[in-house]
Motif scaffolding. Structure first.
Motif, PDB file in Angstrom:
ATOM      1  N   ALA A 191       0.832  -1.201   0.000  1.00  0.00           N
ATOM      2  CA  ALA A 191       0.000   0.000   0.000  1.00  0.00           C
ATOM      3  C   ALA A 191       0.871   1.257   0.000  1.00  0.00           C
ATOM      4  O   ALA A 191       0.596   2.222  -0.715  1.00  0.00           O
ATOM      5  CB  ALA A 191      -0.927  -0.008   1.214  1.00  0.00           C
ATOM      6  N   PHE A 192       1.937   1.229   0.779  1.00  0.00           N
ATOM      7  CA  PHE A 192       2.853   2.366   0.783  1.00  0.00           C
ATOM      8  C   PHE A 192       3.658   2.420  -0.519  1.00  0.00           C
ATOM      9  O   PHE A 192       4.004   3.509  -0.983  1.00  0.00           O
ATOM     10  CB  PHE A 192       3.780   2.290   2.003  1.00  0.00           C
ATOM     11  N   THR A 193       3.952   1.268  -1.089  1.00  0.00           N
ATOM     12  CA  THR A 193       4.623   1.241  -2.396  1.00  0.00           C
ATOM     13  C   THR A 193       3.774   1.969  -3.434  1.00  0.00           C
ATOM     14  O   THR A 193       4.266   2.795  -4.214  1.00  0.00           O
ATOM     15  CB  THR A 193       4.872  -0.214  -2.839  1.00  0.00           C
ATOM     16  N   VAL A 207      11.225   1.038  -2.248  1.00  0.00           N
ATOM     17  CA  VAL A 207      10.843   1.684  -0.983  1.00  0.00           C
ATOM     18  C   VAL A 207      11.933   1.450   0.060  1.00  0.00           C
ATOM     19  O   VAL A 207      12.328   2.370   0.787  1.00  0.00           O
ATOM     20  CB  VAL A 207       9.483   1.148  -0.494  1.00  0.00           C
ATOM     21  N   MET A 208      12.441   0.217   0.111  1.00  0.00           N
ATOM     22  CA  MET A 208      13.502  -0.117   1.055  1.00  0.00           C
ATOM     23  C   MET A 208      14.755   0.713   0.779  1.00  0.00           C
ATOM     24  O   MET A 208      15.409   1.218   1.697  1.00  0.00           O
ATOM     25  CB  MET A 208      13.823  -1.607   0.966  1.00  0.00           C
ATOM     26  N   GLY A 209      15.100   0.891  -0.504  1.00  0.00           N
ATOM     27  CA  GLY A 209      16.276   1.680  -0.859  1.00  0.00           C
ATOM     28  C   GLY A 209      16.094   3.163  -0.619  1.00  0.00           C
ATOM     29  O   GLY A 209      17.061   3.887  -0.337  1.00  0.00           O
ATOM     30  N   LEU A 210      14.840   3.629  -0.700  1.00  0.00           N
ATOM     31  CA  LEU A 210      14.538   5.049  -0.497  1.00  0.00           C
ATOM     32  C   LEU A 210      14.506   5.427   0.977  1.00  0.00           C
ATOM     33  O   LEU A 210      14.778   6.589   1.343  1.00  0.00           O
ATOM     34  CB  LEU A 210      13.189   5.371  -1.146  1.00  0.00           C
ATOM     35  N   ALA A 211      14.193   4.459   1.836  1.00  0.00           N
ATOM     36  CA  ALA A 211      13.950   4.748   3.254  1.00  0.00           C
ATOM     37  C   ALA A 211      15.071   5.511   3.959  1.00  0.00           C
ATOM     38  O   ALA A 211      14.792   6.437   4.742  1.00  0.00           O
ATOM     39  CB  ALA A 211      13.651   3.443   3.995  1.00  0.00           C
ATOM     40  N   PRO A 212      16.362   5.208   3.729  1.00  0.00           N
ATOM     41  CA  PRO A 212      17.397   5.938   4.469  1.00  0.00           C
ATOM     42  C   PRO A 212      17.491   7.425   4.147  1.00  0.00           C
ATOM     43  O   PRO A 212      18.126   8.171   4.890  1.00  0.00           O
ATOM     44  CB  PRO A 212      18.688   5.211   4.043  1.00  0.00           C
ATOM     45  N   TYR A 213      16.867   7.853   3.050  1.00  0.00           N
ATOM     46  CA  TYR A 213      16.903   9.276   2.706  1.00  0.00           C
ATOM     47  C   TYR A 213      15.909  10.095   3.533  1.00  0.00           C
ATOM     48  O   TYR A 213      15.934  11.329   3.497  1.00  0.00           O
ATOM     49  CB  TYR A 213      16.601   9.473   1.217  1.00  0.00           C
ATOM     50  N   GLY A 214      15.021   9.413   4.233  1.00  0.00           N
ATOM     51  CA  GLY A 214      14.021  10.108   5.031  1.00  0.00           C
ATOM     52  C   GLY A 214      14.167   9.832   6.516  1.00  0.00           C
ATOM     53  O   GLY A 214      15.084   9.148   6.957  1.00  0.00           O
ATOM     54  N   ALA A 266       3.453   8.422 -10.560  1.00  0.00           N
ATOM     55  CA  ALA A 266       4.630   7.722 -11.073  1.00  0.00           C
ATOM     56  C   ALA A 266       5.449   8.663 -11.950  1.00  0.00           C
ATOM     57  O   ALA A 266       4.914   9.347 -12.814  1.00  0.00           O
ATOM     58  CB  ALA A 266       4.200   6.506 -11.873  1.00  0.00           C
ATOM     59  N   GLY A 267       6.739   8.699 -11.710  1.00  0.00           N
ATOM     60  CA  GLY A 267       7.620   9.541 -12.496  1.00  0.00           C
ATOM     61  C   GLY A 267       7.784  10.947 -11.958  1.00  0.00           C
ATOM     62  O   GLY A 267       8.676  11.686 -12.412  1.00  0.00           O
ATOM     63  N   ALA A 268       6.944  11.343 -11.013  1.00  0.00           N
ATOM     64  CA  ALA A 268       7.050  12.691 -10.446  1.00  0.00           C
ATOM     65  C   ALA A 268       8.254  12.775  -9.505  1.00  0.00           C
ATOM     66  O   ALA A 268       8.779  11.759  -9.040  1.00  0.00           O
ATOM     67  CB  ALA A 268       5.771  13.048  -9.697  1.00  0.00           C
ATOM     68  N   GLU A 269       8.683  13.984  -9.221  1.00  0.00           N
ATOM     69  CA  GLU A 269       9.794  14.186  -8.296  1.00  0.00           C
ATOM     70  C   GLU A 269       9.451  13.588  -6.932  1.00  0.00           C
ATOM     71  O   GLU A 269       8.305  13.662  -6.470  1.00  0.00           O
ATOM     72  CB  GLU A 269      10.073  15.681  -8.143  1.00  0.00           C
ATOM     73  N   ILE A 270      10.451  12.995  -6.300  1.00  0.00           N
ATOM     74  CA  ILE A 270      10.257  12.412  -4.971  1.00  0.00           C
ATOM     75  C   ILE A 270      10.639  13.459  -3.934  1.00  0.00           C
ATOM     76  O   ILE A 270      11.817  13.756  -3.745  1.00  0.00           O
ATOM     77  CB  ILE A 270      11.093  11.134  -4.791  1.00  0.00           C
ATOM     78  N   SER A 271       9.649  14.035  -3.291  1.00  0.00           N
ATOM     79  CA  SER A 271       9.907  15.080  -2.294  1.00  0.00           C
ATOM     80  C   SER A 271      10.331  14.454  -0.968  1.00  0.00           C
ATOM     81  O   SER A 271      10.228  13.243  -0.759  1.00  0.00           O
ATOM     82  CB  SER A 271       8.645  15.912  -2.084  1.00  0.00           C
ATOM     83  N   GLN A 272      10.769  15.318  -0.053  1.00  0.00           N
ATOM     84  CA  GLN A 272      11.196  14.828   1.261  1.00  0.00           C
ATOM     85  C   GLN A 272      10.056  14.139   1.991  1.00  0.00           C
ATOM     86  O   GLN A 272      10.274  13.178   2.740  1.00  0.00           O
ATOM     87  CB  GLN A 272      11.727  15.999   2.097  1.00  0.00           C
ATOM     88  N   PHE A 273       8.825  14.579   1.771  1.00  0.00           N
ATOM     89  CA  PHE A 273       7.679  13.938   2.416  1.00  0.00           C
ATOM     90  C   PHE A 273       7.612  12.453   2.052  1.00  0.00           C
ATOM     91  O   PHE A 273       7.422  11.594   2.937  1.00  0.00           O
ATOM     92  CB  PHE A 273       6.377  14.625   1.991  1.00  0.00           C
ATOM     93  N   ALA A 278       8.588   6.578   3.147  1.00  0.00           N
ATOM     94  CA  ALA A 278       9.325   5.329   2.927  1.00  0.00           C
ATOM     95  C   ALA A 278      10.053   4.905   4.194  1.00  0.00           C
ATOM     96  O   ALA A 278      10.042   3.727   4.584  1.00  0.00           O
ATOM     97  CB  ALA A 278      10.311   5.511   1.776  1.00  0.00           C
ATOM     98  N   SER A 279      10.691   5.854   4.852  1.00  0.00           N
ATOM     99  CA  SER A 279      11.390   5.565   6.099  1.00  0.00           C
ATOM    100  C   SER A 279      10.427   5.072   7.174  1.00  0.00           C
ATOM    101  O   SER A 279      10.743   4.146   7.947  1.00  0.00           O
ATOM    102  CB  SER A 279      12.117   6.820   6.584  1.00  0.00           C
ATOM    103  N   SER A 280       9.229   5.633   7.201  1.00  0.00           N
ATOM    104  CA  SER A 280       8.252   5.290   8.241  1.00  0.00           C
ATOM    105  C   SER A 280       7.708   3.884   8.057  1.00  0.00           C
ATOM    106  O   SER A 280       7.591   3.119   9.028  1.00  0.00           O
ATOM    107  CB  SER A 280       7.106   6.306   8.224  1.00  0.00           C
ATOM    108  N   ILE A 281       7.376   3.492   6.830  1.00  0.00           N
ATOM    109  CA  ILE A 281       6.832   2.142   6.632  1.00  0.00           C
ATOM    110  C   ILE A 281       7.937   1.097   6.793  1.00  0.00           C
ATOM    111  O   ILE A 281       7.687  -0.001   7.285  1.00  0.00           O
ATOM    112  CB  ILE A 281       6.124   2.007   5.263  1.00  0.00           C
TER     113      ILE A 281
END
Length: 594
Positions: A191-193, A207-214, A266-273, A278-281
């Motif tokens: 669902a978070f994906t 999502v797992m790879g993105l998590a450390p950025y948040g 999909a394809g949009a910029e990935i903001s800090q939010f 990703a970090s939260s899930i």
């Protein structure tokens, strides 16, 4: 006795052939059709398995499908009736597919098998069905090195079950508890994906790879509103925030309102939010899995754990379970997703119909380093290269390793195609793209010019097993790249406080260790250890690189571009080589340059 297991029609179809309890071959259909996660009938995979054994389908005693379609259909109907009239659009879309193909699967399978071998007869060559989680559990325990273990399966959903626990002893697996649909840790993560703008059942690893950025700013909200987690690790989801039971999306409008943002396009910029989401899930998933495994260890006092199911591919979770749950040893099926269900289905039936004791390979598990797919001889490759007018060098293995090691040390990117193809989602040194981990620019080069994928995606190190403990906080072997661990602090580089001023993907700019290209922004690596008993050819190349440079590891990533399956044939390898920025291609004993 030959047993053929297949997974198909729902996600990532595959076939696996056993001779008694020895794995003759295992392969995913996507590698032949070039359709990522192909869910069609695994015709090519079956034909390959039979050719590897040099038998006909009529010589197979049992063919086993990895789940029970009628139970799955029962869950589908029950869910729609529970949520009716909501979900009618989803119901109308699903029913024609089920009524045409999936509901009468046995009849369809029999027709397919007869087309493969006209002598095949379902009365004498039995067609059987296991449950989805039975297949996963069997794939986790029977090939493992353990004689007694807790067996944990966690995924989206099978027929009804989403999380199951069993005890494996000898050649038997006894189920002991389960959690059923719609309460699913796999679907929670998916669902978070979806919310993060990635593809469900495909991009969860992003999502797992993105998590450390948040930062895990929303984990408390997840446990306050979405997940009711008990002390024993059991859980229930609040379905008001999800839409996968009755709709065409994973999350509901209440989910969006809770977190204050719509799903990312999909394809949009990935903001800090979205990085923080990703970090939260990821943090929530780690907490659930740690509570569950810790409770299982306390309750049953068994030190060995086997795992399968899609959640078992979350390498960060796996590393923390090993360090914190109390289990001393963990073995995870390298093809932990649905493809591995083909292997588990075959094992479940073999041991279900056999009184044989499990055989000890003398080398740990029975997976043969997951090198269970097709291979190509030097004669086949030489003929192909000459016919198509390619220039190449043919070298002895020793000379080849020396040249490739020198190319890698010189900053070249190498496509490496040797031996049998890997089974499962990870390239382990047979269908790999290799590079020098000391080169800080390599993460960017590989992501942008080779893989054509998101810049934040990390790369994994393949390290000589005898040197792993020197560089990483890791006690032993990790042959299947299924655990994340930390680079030892003595190899960290000082950042002069710069990293505290950077946010988001700017954090990639910091060189964090002496092997910066495989050190993620949180100083972790997804580790593969390589020893001389596994993939000998890859081990010898690592030795040649170590002898030349003093560095015992290489970047190892899968030989493919984003959204494509890993290459299977020399023709596919050359196509990928020519369409990307790779410099060198190794095809068995042949070396090609751009």
């Amino acid at each position: 006795m030959y047993t053929l297991g297949i997974s198909a029609y729902f996600h990532d179809s595959a076939a696996c052939l056993l001779k008694d309890d020895y794995i003759v071959a295992a392969v995913q259909e996507e590698r032949f059709t070039r359709k990522k996660n192909d869910e069609s009938f695994p015709l090519n995979s079956i034909l390959y398995c039979l050719s590897e054994a040099k038998i006909t389908l009529n010589q197979v005693a049992y063919i086993v499908f990895y789940e029970k379609p009628f139970l799955k259909f029962e869950r589908l109907l029950d869910t729609y009736l529970t949520f009716a009239p909501v979900g009618f659009v989803s119901f109308v879309k699903a029913m024609p597919v089920w009524l045409k193909d999936k509901l009468f699967l046995k009849k369809s399978l029999i027709k397919q098998f007869k087309s493969i071998d006209g002598n095949w007869n379902p009365k004498t060559n039995k067609l059987l069905f296991t449950t989805h989680h039975q297949s996963h559990a069997a794939s986790a325990f029977y090939p493992s090195p353990f004689n007694k273990a807790i067996v944990l399966t966690a995924d989206g959903v099978g027929e009804w079950t989403t999380t199951s626990v069993a005890i494996g002893i000898g050649n038997r697996i006894e189920p002991i508890k389960e959690i059923n649909f719609p309460h699913s840790i796999g679907l929670l993560y998916s669902a978070f994906t979806y919310y993060l703008g990635f593809k469900v059942n495909c991009d969860e690893y992003k999502v797992m790879g993105l998590a450390p950025y948040g930062e895990p700013l929303y984990t408390d909200l997840i446990f306050r509103y979405l997940v009711d987690l008990k002390d024993d690790g059991s859980f229930r989801l609040c379905m008001q925030y999800f839409n996968y039971c009755s709709g065409l999306t994973m999350t509901s409008s209440r989910f969006n309102q809770l977190f204050g943002q719509p799903p990312r396009q999909a394809g949009a910029e990935i903001s800090q939010f979205y990085m923080d989401m990703a970090s939260s899930i990821q943090a929530a998933t780690e907490k659930i899995m740690l509570m569950l495994t810790s409770a299982l260890h306390r309750e049953y006092q068994i030190d060995d754990l086997c795992m399968a199911g899609g959640v078992a591919l979350n390498c960060v979770v796996n590393g923390k379970i090993l360090k914190q749950s109390g289990f001393k040893r963990i073995w995870i099926q390298p093809a932990a997703g649905d493809a591995g269900g083909a292997l588990g289905a075959a094992y479940a039936v073999y041991y279900g119909y056999s009184a044989d004791a499990r055989k000890d390979t003398g080398r740990g598990d029975k997976m043969q380093n997951a090198l269970l797919g097709p291979s190509f001889s030097n004669d086949e490759i030489r003929e192909f290269l000459i016919e198509n007018g390619f220039s190449f060098e043919e070298l002895s293995t020793e000379k080849l390793n020396e040249k490739v090691a020198a190319c890698l040390a010189d900053g070249k990117v190498v496509g490496y195609f040797r031996g049998r193809m890997e089974f499962g989602p990870r390239a382990l040194g047979a269908r790999s793209i290799l590079a020098d981990p000391r080169n800080a620019a390599m993460q960017s080069v590989l992501n942008q010019k080779i893989k054509f994928r998101e810049s934040f995606r990390p790369f994994a190190p393949a390290v000589l097993e005898e040197h792993a403990a020197k560089y990483f906080e890791w006690p032993g072997s990790s042959p299947y790249m299924l655990f994340v661990t930390t680079v030892k602090q003595r190899f960290w580089l000082s950042s002069n406080g710069e990293e505290h001023t950077l946010k988001g993907f700017d954090k990639i700019k910091i060189h964090r260790s002496v092997i910066p290209a495989v050190t993620h922004i949180d100083y972790t690596s997804r580790l593969q250890t390589v020893n001389s008993h596994g993939n000998t050819g890859f081990y010898n190349l690592l030795q040649a690189f170590y002898k030349l440079t003093g560095c015992p590891c290489l970047i190892n990533t899968s030989f493919n571009r984003m959204d494509e399956p890993i290459v299977n044939t020399p023709r596919q390898a050359i196509a990928c080589f020519m369409q990307t920025g790779m410099d060198i291609l190794v095809l068995e004993d042949f070396l090609l340059r751009k």
